[in-house]
Design an enzyme around this catalytic site. Structure first.
Site, PDB file in Angstrom:
ATOM      1  N   MET A  39     -39.116   7.681   3.205  1.00  0.00           N
ATOM      2  CA  MET A  39     -39.270   9.147   3.941  1.00  0.00           C
ATOM      3  C   MET A  39     -40.159  10.049   3.076  1.00  0.00           C
ATOM      4  SD  MET A  39     -36.518   9.188   7.058  1.00  0.00           S
ATOM      5  CE  MET A  39     -35.379  10.010   6.040  1.00  0.00           C
ATOM      6  N   GLY A  40     -40.688   9.633   2.071  1.00  0.00           N
ATOM      7  CA  GLY A  40     -41.202  10.740   1.178  1.00  0.00           C
ATOM      8  C   GLY A  40     -40.306  11.501   0.495  1.00  0.00           C
ATOM      9  N   HIS A  46     -36.318   6.551  -5.651  1.00  0.00           N
ATOM     10  CA  HIS A  46     -37.222   5.553  -4.854  1.00  0.00           C
ATOM     11  C   HIS A  46     -38.265   4.696  -6.047  1.00  0.00           C
ATOM     12  CE1 HIS A  46     -36.820   8.946  -2.105  1.00  0.00           C
ATOM     13  NE2 HIS A  46     -36.459   8.206  -1.238  1.00  0.00           N
ATOM     14  N   LYS A 158     -27.658   3.132  -2.474  1.00  0.00           N
ATOM     15  CA  LYS A 158     -27.365   4.532  -2.176  1.00  0.00           C
ATOM     16  C   LYS A 158     -27.031   4.718  -0.777  1.00  0.00           C
ATOM     17  CE  LYS A 158     -27.388   9.297  -2.104  1.00  0.00           C
ATOM     18  NZ  LYS A 158     -27.621   9.534  -0.754  1.00  0.00           N
ATOM     19  N   ARG A 196     -32.224  14.902  -0.362  1.00  0.00           N
ATOM     20  CA  ARG A 196     -31.628  16.096   0.281  1.00  0.00           C
ATOM     21  C   ARG A 196     -30.794  16.877  -0.999  1.00  0.00           C
ATOM     22  NH1 ARG A 196     -30.568  12.447   4.849  1.00  0.00           N
ATOM     23  NH2 ARG A 196     -31.583  13.327   6.786  1.00  0.00           N
TER      24      ARG A 196
HETATM   25  O1  PAF Z   1     -33.626   5.417   3.577  1.00  0.00           O
HETATM   26  C1  PAF Z   1     -34.585   5.768   4.185  1.00  0.00           C
HETATM   27  O2  PAF Z   1     -35.247   6.440   3.476  1.00  0.00           O
HETATM   28  C2  PAF Z   1     -34.792   5.486   5.550  1.00  0.00           C
HETATM   29  O3  PAF Z   1     -33.718   5.517   6.250  1.00  0.00           O
HETATM   30  C3  PAF Z   1     -35.756   4.458   5.883  1.00  0.00           C
HETATM   31  C4  PAF Z   1     -35.017   2.915   5.445  1.00  0.00           C
HETATM   32  C5  PAF Z   1     -37.052   4.673   5.196  1.00  0.00           C
HETATM   33  C6  PAF Z   1     -36.144   4.406   7.307  1.00  0.00           C
HETATM   34  O4  PAF Z   1     -36.561   5.377   7.799  1.00  0.00           O
END
Ligand code: PAF
Length: 290
Positions: A39-40, A46, A158, A196
């Site tokens: 989700m950026g 990530h 996570k 977050r």
């Molecule tokens: O873990 C996340 O960032 C979200 O839940 C995902 C898997 C990209 C789905 O929107």
């Protein structure tokens, strides 16, 4: 819509047609495709997933889409951090070949009327507090996996319950993709990286690592045969004293099914979710029986 190759160092597909075109070319060349849905608001957690995808495939696609379907109306969809340019720069440095950043309309056209619901590991824990969440996740992940059609997709431990829900989804629907799990990446003081964490005040940030400390202590003690319930009770007391309120749950569950256990005879997981001010933190650690 064609591929945008000029805005960032990494090409961006904003629609599924441009995405499919790029993937088809790579497949024709015999290249494997790895995929990391996000989700950026990208951080080292990530990027570690991107590195894992890169180890397993010649081409790596990262999606950036803040999925409205997994937020309840009172949750932080509007406030969720968004910085596509910064994300693109980080992804370029990690060898990402393509960003898929669809619009909301591309994913959810006005007549969209499908929801994917997964049973099994979605029961309890997050669902008790965010009942909308896994249907939102399963729906978007299904759509992304169908659009991208990767050989391998990487998800972080996570969000451990999410990882198991996605494994169940892929198994149940025979989706032809290998799901790979990336370990939790932590700050030096133990706090699990999360987009977050940016919401935490300086004072909350100091208290935040207690969540990991508490669940790591429970994992250690229970693996040495301590009884689960009093360990959880004591962990809740420690968290409350550190300013966490409310504590949504601390639980010890089977690592594969997330079913409740009395004693860990097989690998288990200690999972927790708790609030520090306006920020909900979740974390989990493995618990291997001694
Ligand atoms: O873990 C996340 O960032 C979200 O839940 C995902 C898997 C990209 C789905 O929107």
């Amino acid at each position: 819509m064609t591929l945008d190759t000029t805005t960032y160092a990494v090409p961006v597909a904003r629609g599924s047609a441009a995405l499919r075109h790029a993937v088809a070319d790579w497949r024709k060349a015999g290249q494997r495709v790895g995929f990391v849905p996000t989700m950026g608001a990208l951080h080292e957690g990530h990027l570690a997933l991107v590195d894992l995808a890169r180890e397993r495939a010649e081409r790596v696609i990262v999606s950036i889409f803040v999925n409205p379907a997994q937020f309840a109306p009172h949750e932080d969809f509007d406030a969720y951090p968004r910085d596509e340019a910064a994300d693109a720069e980080l992804l370029a440095a990690h060898g990402c070949d393509l960003i898929y950043a669809p619009s909301r309309l591309e994913i959810y056209p006005p007549d969209f009327a499908t929801e994917v619901r997964v049973g099994g590991p979605s029961a309890g824990l997050e669902t008790d507090f965010r009942p909308h969440f896994f249907a939102g996740v399963a729906t978007i992940v299904s759509k992304l996996l169908i659009q991208v059609a990767p050989d391998v997709a990487v998800f972080g431990e996570k969000d451990y319950q999410q990882l198991l829900v996605i494994r169940q989804l892929v198994r149940d629907l025979d989706l032809p993709v290998e799901i790979v799990a990336g370990p939790v990446i932590r700050e030096a003081d133990g706090l699990a990286l999360s987009s977050r964490n940016a919401y935490l005040s300086a004072e909350e940030r100091k208290a935040a690592p207690k969540l990991h400390e508490v669940i790591a202590t429970i994992a250690r003690n229970v693996s040495q045969r301590a009884t689960i319930a009093p360990e959880i009770e004591q962990g809740c007391d420690v968290l409350r004293a550190a300013g966490f309120d409310p504590i949504d749950y601390i639980a010890v569950r089977d690592a594969e099914t997330l079913t409740e256990i009395a004693n860990p005879e097989r690998p288990a997981r200690v999972l927790a979710a708790a609030w520090l001010g306006k920020t909900r933190l979740i974390d989990n650690v493995p618990l291997d029986p001694a």
